[in-house]
Write an enzyme that holds these catalytic residues in place. Structure first.
Site, PDB file in Angstrom:
ATOM      1  N   ARG A  23       0.816  -1.228   0.000  1.00 44.90           N
ATOM      2  CA  ARG A  23       0.000   0.000   0.000  1.00 44.90           C
ATOM      3  C   ARG A  23       0.840   1.265   0.000  1.00 44.90           C
ATOM      4  O   ARG A  23       0.362   2.348  -0.297  1.00 44.90           O
ATOM      5  CB  ARG A  23      -0.910   0.020   1.234  1.00 44.90           C
ATOM      6  CG  ARG A  23      -1.868  -1.141   1.321  1.00 44.90           C
ATOM      7  CD  ARG A  23      -2.515  -1.200   2.676  1.00 44.90           C
ATOM      8  NE  ARG A  23      -1.484  -1.458   3.688  1.00 44.90           N
ATOM      9  CZ  ARG A  23      -1.645  -1.276   4.989  1.00 44.90           C
ATOM     10  NH1 ARG A  23      -2.791  -0.843   5.462  1.00 44.90           N
ATOM     11  NH2 ARG A  23      -0.673  -1.555   5.837  1.00 44.90           N
ATOM     12  N   GLU A  28       6.695   7.504  11.732  1.00 44.37           N
ATOM     13  CA  GLU A  28       6.546   8.630  12.644  1.00 44.37           C
ATOM     14  C   GLU A  28       7.637   9.622  12.262  1.00 44.37           C
ATOM     15  O   GLU A  28       8.819   9.297  12.329  1.00 44.37           O
ATOM     16  CB  GLU A  28       6.739   8.196  14.098  1.00 44.37           C
ATOM     17  CG  GLU A  28       5.623   7.348  14.626  1.00 44.37           C
ATOM     18  CD  GLU A  28       5.839   6.927  16.086  1.00 44.37           C
ATOM     19  OE1 GLU A  28       6.969   7.066  16.604  1.00 44.37           O
ATOM     20  OE2 GLU A  28       4.874   6.450  16.691  1.00 44.37           O
ATOM     21  N   HIS A  61      21.728  30.798   5.732  1.00 40.84           N
ATOM     22  CA  HIS A  61      20.921  31.741   6.516  1.00 40.84           C
ATOM     23  C   HIS A  61      21.007  31.451   8.009  1.00 40.84           C
ATOM     24  O   HIS A  61      21.162  30.302   8.415  1.00 40.84           O
ATOM     25  CB  HIS A  61      19.452  31.661   6.092  1.00 40.84           C
ATOM     26  CG  HIS A  61      19.245  31.913   4.639  1.00 40.84           C
ATOM     27  ND1 HIS A  61      18.219  31.327   3.934  1.00 40.84           N
ATOM     28  CD2 HIS A  61      19.920  32.667   3.743  1.00 40.84           C
ATOM     29  CE1 HIS A  61      18.268  31.731   2.665  1.00 40.84           C
ATOM     30  NE2 HIS A  61      19.302  32.531   2.530  1.00 40.84           N
ATOM     31  N   LYS A  71      16.508  24.202  14.047  1.00 44.13           N
ATOM     32  CA  LYS A  71      15.685  23.690  12.948  1.00 44.13           C
ATOM     33  C   LYS A  71      15.746  22.168  12.914  1.00 44.13           C
ATOM     34  O   LYS A  71      16.799  21.568  13.124  1.00 44.13           O
ATOM     35  CB  LYS A  71      16.195  24.214  11.598  1.00 44.13           C
ATOM     36  CG  LYS A  71      16.096  25.710  11.442  1.00 44.13           C
ATOM     37  CD  LYS A  71      16.655  26.162  10.107  1.00 44.13           C
ATOM     38  CE  LYS A  71      16.528  27.669   9.954  1.00 44.13           C
ATOM     39  NZ  LYS A  71      17.107  28.126   8.672  1.00 44.13           N
ATOM     40  N   TYR A 131      10.554  22.211   7.479  1.00 45.63           N
ATOM     41  CA  TYR A 131      11.353  22.341   8.688  1.00 45.63           C
ATOM     42  C   TYR A 131      10.580  22.999   9.818  1.00 45.63           C
ATOM     43  O   TYR A 131       9.771  23.880   9.621  1.00 45.63           O
ATOM     44  CB  TYR A 131      12.648  23.110   8.417  1.00 45.63           C
ATOM     45  CG  TYR A 131      12.484  24.486   7.834  1.00 45.63           C
ATOM     46  CD1 TYR A 131      12.654  25.626   8.621  1.00 45.63           C
ATOM     47  CD2 TYR A 131      12.187  24.661   6.481  1.00 45.63           C
ATOM     48  CE1 TYR A 131      12.519  26.900   8.081  1.00 45.63           C
ATOM     49  CE2 TYR A 131      12.051  25.920   5.939  1.00 45.63           C
ATOM     50  CZ  TYR A 131      12.224  27.032   6.751  1.00 45.63           C
ATOM     51  OH  TYR A 131      12.085  28.294   6.208  1.00 45.63           O
ATOM     52  N   GLU A 142      17.822  38.729  10.813  1.00 53.35           N
ATOM     53  CA  GLU A 142      18.201  37.796   9.756  1.00 53.35           C
ATOM     54  C   GLU A 142      19.563  38.168   9.171  1.00 53.35           C
ATOM     55  O   GLU A 142      19.843  39.340   8.910  1.00 53.35           O
ATOM     56  CB  GLU A 142      17.145  37.821   8.651  1.00 53.35           C
ATOM     57  CG  GLU A 142      17.455  36.884   7.521  1.00 53.35           C
ATOM     58  CD  GLU A 142      16.456  37.004   6.388  1.00 53.35           C
ATOM     59  OE1 GLU A 142      16.213  35.981   5.748  1.00 53.35           O
ATOM     60  OE2 GLU A 142      15.943  38.104   6.132  1.00 53.35           O
ATOM     61  N   LYS A 169      19.840  38.337  -2.174  1.00 53.64           N
ATOM     62  CA  LYS A 169      20.383  38.365  -0.810  1.00 53.64           C
ATOM     63  C   LYS A 169      21.544  37.383  -0.685  1.00 53.64           C
ATOM     64  O   LYS A 169      22.581  37.718  -0.114  1.00 53.64           O
ATOM     65  CB  LYS A 169      19.276  38.030   0.190  1.00 53.64           C
ATOM     66  CG  LYS A 169      19.757  37.877   1.626  1.00 53.64           C
ATOM     67  CD  LYS A 169      18.635  37.525   2.572  1.00 53.64           C
ATOM     68  CE  LYS A 169      18.280  36.062   2.416  1.00 53.64           C
ATOM     69  NZ  LYS A 169      17.335  35.572   3.394  1.00 53.64           N
ATOM     70  N   ASP A 170      21.374  36.176  -1.217  1.00 49.83           N
ATOM     71  CA  ASP A 170      22.418  35.165  -1.098  1.00 49.83           C
ATOM     72  C   ASP A 170      23.631  35.491  -1.981  1.00 49.83           C
ATOM     73  O   ASP A 170      24.765  35.212  -1.600  1.00 49.83           O
ATOM     74  CB  ASP A 170      21.869  33.783  -1.416  1.00 49.83           C
ATOM     75  CG  ASP A 170      20.884  33.305  -0.351  1.00 49.83           C
ATOM     76  OD1 ASP A 170      20.859  33.881   0.763  1.00 49.83           O
ATOM     77  OD2 ASP A 170      20.122  32.363  -0.638  1.00 49.83           O
TER      78      ASP A 170
END
Length: 185
Positions: A23, A28, A61, A71, A131, A142, A169-170
């Site tokens: 199936r 979890e 980041h 995270k 995340y 930031e 930005k990066d």
């Protein structure tokens, strides 16, 4: 679930037990009690999801304290190279990185505590990345690091540099030597 401590203190690879049959599968993906027993108490307050195409590189980041973020990351669909860089001043692994391949197939998760920069490079045609975080997004705190900082030397598994997709930005992020960092080990 299998919790694997990496060579950089605080970083964990988590491999869930996947039950498969005709199936499909069941697993979890998170169980607070087991997480706390292995990693420690983390109060996740939000879960985010992003979709990206091949060649997208997001990061590196981080947020300054007191809004730094722990995270717990995973990939639902596709494959990414996920990277964490130690930014804890005084840490024996300051400026070192850990890279882990996360995919919808291997179902691995990567726990990144506060005090690390984080990013990922999409290796598949498409990737859905999710995340959990323990602090809200705070634009005033930031920060970013250059993904190609030679001092860090990350092997992003880039096969075609012309097709790497970065945000403005990066592209304009500072090098580690110039970065605004306030984490203490």
């Amino acid at each position: 679930m299998k919790y694997i401590q990496t060579e950089i203190a605080g970083l964990w690879i988590i491999e869930p037990k996947v039950l498969s049959d005709s199936r499909g599968y069941f697993m979890e993906s998170f169980k607070q009690e087991v997480f706390n027993q292995n990693v420690g108490m983390v109060d996740f307050i939000q879960e985010n999801e992003s979709g990206s195409s091949r060649g997208v590189l997001r990061g590196l980041h981080y947020q300054l304290a007191p809004y730094s973020q722990a995270k717990l990351v995973r990939v639902i669909e596709g494959t990414v190279l996920d990277v964490a860089v130690d930014l804890r001043k005084g840490s024996p692994t300051f400026g070192k990185y850990m890279a882990v391949e996360l995919s919808g197939q291997n179902k691995r998760q990567f726990y990144i505590p506060q005090g690390f920069a984080h990013g990922f490079h999409v290796l598949s045609e498409r990737a859905v990345f999710t995340y959990k975080v323990d602090n809200p997004y705070m634009p005033s705190h930031e920060r970013s690091l250059r993904f190609d900082d030679p001092q860090i030397g990350i092997d992003w598994q880039i096969t075609d540099p012309e097709n790497v997709i970065l945000s403005e930005k990066d592209k304009n992020a500072p090098l580690l030597a110039e970065a605004d960092i306030n984490y203490i080990y």
